[in-house]
Scaffold this active site. Sequence first.
Site, PDB file in Angstrom:
ATOM      1  N   TYR A  89       1.000  -1.307   0.000  1.00 46.61           N
ATOM      2  CA  TYR A  89      -0.002  -0.017   0.060  1.00 46.61           C
ATOM      3  C   TYR A  89       0.882   0.870   0.216  1.00 46.61           C
ATOM      4  O   TYR A  89       0.789   1.969  -0.428  1.00 46.61           O
ATOM      5  CB  TYR A  89      -0.745  -0.059   0.771  1.00 46.61           C
ATOM      6  CG  TYR A  89      -2.097   0.654   1.537  1.00 46.61           C
ATOM      7  CD1 TYR A  89      -2.553   1.328   2.357  1.00 46.61           C
ATOM      8  CD2 TYR A  89      -3.301   1.107   0.189  1.00 46.61           C
ATOM      9  CE1 TYR A  89      -3.124   2.774   2.115  1.00 46.61           C
ATOM     10  CE2 TYR A  89      -3.964   2.044  -0.028  1.00 46.61           C
ATOM     11  CZ  TYR A  89      -4.037   2.480   0.859  1.00 46.61           C
ATOM     12  OH  TYR A  89      -5.633   3.899   0.479  1.00 46.61           O
ATOM     13  N   LYS A 136      -2.876   8.528   3.077  1.00 45.95           N
ATOM     14  CA  LYS A 136      -3.803   8.243   3.902  1.00 45.95           C
ATOM     15  C   LYS A 136      -3.753   8.871   5.134  1.00 45.95           C
ATOM     16  O   LYS A 136      -4.011   9.208   6.398  1.00 45.95           O
ATOM     17  CB  LYS A 136      -4.898   6.667   3.915  1.00 45.95           C
ATOM     18  CG  LYS A 136      -4.921   6.249   2.915  1.00 45.95           C
ATOM     19  CD  LYS A 136      -6.409   6.771   2.095  1.00 45.95           C
ATOM     20  CE  LYS A 136      -6.889   6.475   0.694  1.00 45.95           C
ATOM     21  NZ  LYS A 136      -8.315   7.376   0.480  1.00 45.95           N
TER      22      LYS A 136
HETATM   23  C1  LIG Z   1      -2.200  -4.766  -0.414  1.00 45.41           C
HETATM   24  C2  LIG Z   1      -3.895  -3.431   0.644  1.00 45.41           C
HETATM   25  C3  LIG Z   1      -5.018  -3.858   0.017  1.00 45.41           C
HETATM   26  C4  LIG Z   1      -6.271  -3.190   0.782  1.00 45.41           C
HETATM   27  C5  LIG Z   1      -5.732  -2.200   0.059  1.00 45.41           C
HETATM   28  C6  LIG Z   1      -7.727  -1.015  -0.519  1.00 45.41           C
HETATM   29  C7  LIG Z   1      -7.631   0.057  -0.844  1.00 45.41           C
HETATM   30  C8  LIG Z   1      -8.526  -0.038  -2.628  1.00 45.41           C
HETATM   31  C9  LIG Z   1      -8.918   1.089  -3.602  1.00 45.41           C
HETATM   32  C10 LIG Z   1      -7.711   1.729  -2.853  1.00 45.41           C
HETATM   33  O1  LIG Z   1      -8.221   3.194  -3.672  1.00 45.41           O
HETATM   34  C11 LIG Z   1      -7.256   3.827  -4.386  1.00 45.41           C
HETATM   35  C12 LIG Z   1      -6.833   4.478  -5.165  1.00 45.41           C
HETATM   36  C13 LIG Z   1      -6.421   4.837  -5.660  1.00 45.41           C
HETATM   37  C14 LIG Z   1      -5.024   4.302  -6.482  1.00 45.41           C
HETATM   38  O2  LIG Z   1      -4.425   4.745  -7.679  1.00 45.41           O
HETATM   39  C15 LIG Z   1      -4.294   3.551  -8.956  1.00 45.41           C
HETATM   40  C16 LIG Z   1      -5.902   2.966  -8.983  1.00 45.41           C
HETATM   41  C17 LIG Z   1      -5.455   2.144  -9.868  1.00 45.41           C
HETATM   42  C18 LIG Z   1      -4.492   2.312 -11.005  1.00 45.41           C
HETATM   43  C19 LIG Z   1      -3.933   3.683 -10.442  1.00 45.41           C
HETATM   44  O3  LIG Z   1      -2.353   3.941 -11.309  1.00 45.41           O
HETATM   45  N1  LIG Z   1      -3.412   3.764  -9.356  1.00 45.41           N
HETATM   46  C20 LIG Z   1      -5.110   3.346  -5.283  1.00 45.41           C
HETATM   47  C21 LIG Z   1      -6.210   2.890  -4.678  1.00 45.41           C
HETATM   48  C22 LIG Z   1      -7.307   1.988  -1.943  1.00 45.41           C
HETATM   49  O4  LIG Z   1      -7.224   3.400  -1.198  1.00 45.41           O
HETATM   50  C23 LIG Z   1      -7.336   1.231  -0.597  1.00 45.41           C
END
Ligand SMILES: CCCCCCc1ccc(Oc2ccc(Oc3cccc(O)n3)cc2)c(O)c1
Length: 257
Positions: A158, A165
Amino acid sequence: MNNLMSGKNVVVMGVANERSLAWGITKSLHAAGANLIFTYRKERSFQKLSALLFEAEITPLLVVSCDVSDDASIENAFLEIKQKVGKIHGLVHSVAFAEKDELHGEYVDTSREGYLLAQNASAYSLVAVAREAKKIMTDGGSIVTQSYLGAERVVKNYNVMGVAKAALEASVRYLAEDLGKYNIRVNAVSSGPIRTLSAKGVSGFNDILGTIAEKAPLRRNVDQSEVGDATLFLLSSLSRGITGEVLHVDAGYHIMG
Ligand SMILES: CCCCCCc1ccc(Oc2ccc(Oc3cccc(O)n3)cc2)c(O)c1
């Protein structure tokens, strides 16, 4: 509960598709009688949102473009909301972004550019949005953002989003202090992992769902409807004594060592 939000105008930022947390929140708010305003960044999100609203027979008050990484875009969006809706009583901030290649491997390798981009899109965006929302929350109101356990504890992969966050959750507390005198509350929902479009960007996402189902006190994962109802609670008068809080909606997982 079908009149809990009657007469309340709520801005929802971040519906990308039917799996979005913001879409689960939308369904809970609509069921409670809220009037809904939506903002979107990508044209693709606007198309998806329009189709979802039509299918769910939800007529929005307004749908406006807003790129939360751009101050002028935020100012323009809230000016249009002020002109066409007048005042608002609630705001849902459900937007975040980090470069996918910074969401795996070692955090120590995070680039300065990647770090600032994640902070800008995922944490500072709440500050800029709250500043504009305050101007049209003249009856008071409630602001809710979305966070994850990785803000408080190390969750493998993460990485830079966890640090963003952490900044978001600290911002919730400082904004709660600033806006409380205007009767505006600021809180966060910290949800368990849910399979969304964004989740695809975090390496190892699939592995963690199984662990939660085994270890969480409720022995299961959570879904968008549970995040929707907890966010509705924090937006409604039922949480009128709560501000500066991070409410975990994670089947209790965060209490486990
Ligand atoms: C190993 C950790 C598993 C739990 C993750 C839970 C989660 C899932 C989605 C979350 O929201 C995001 C939002 C954007 C983000 O950045 C991205 C997403 C897709 C493609 C990209 O190029 N960036 C990553 C996570 C988030 O903050 C937290």
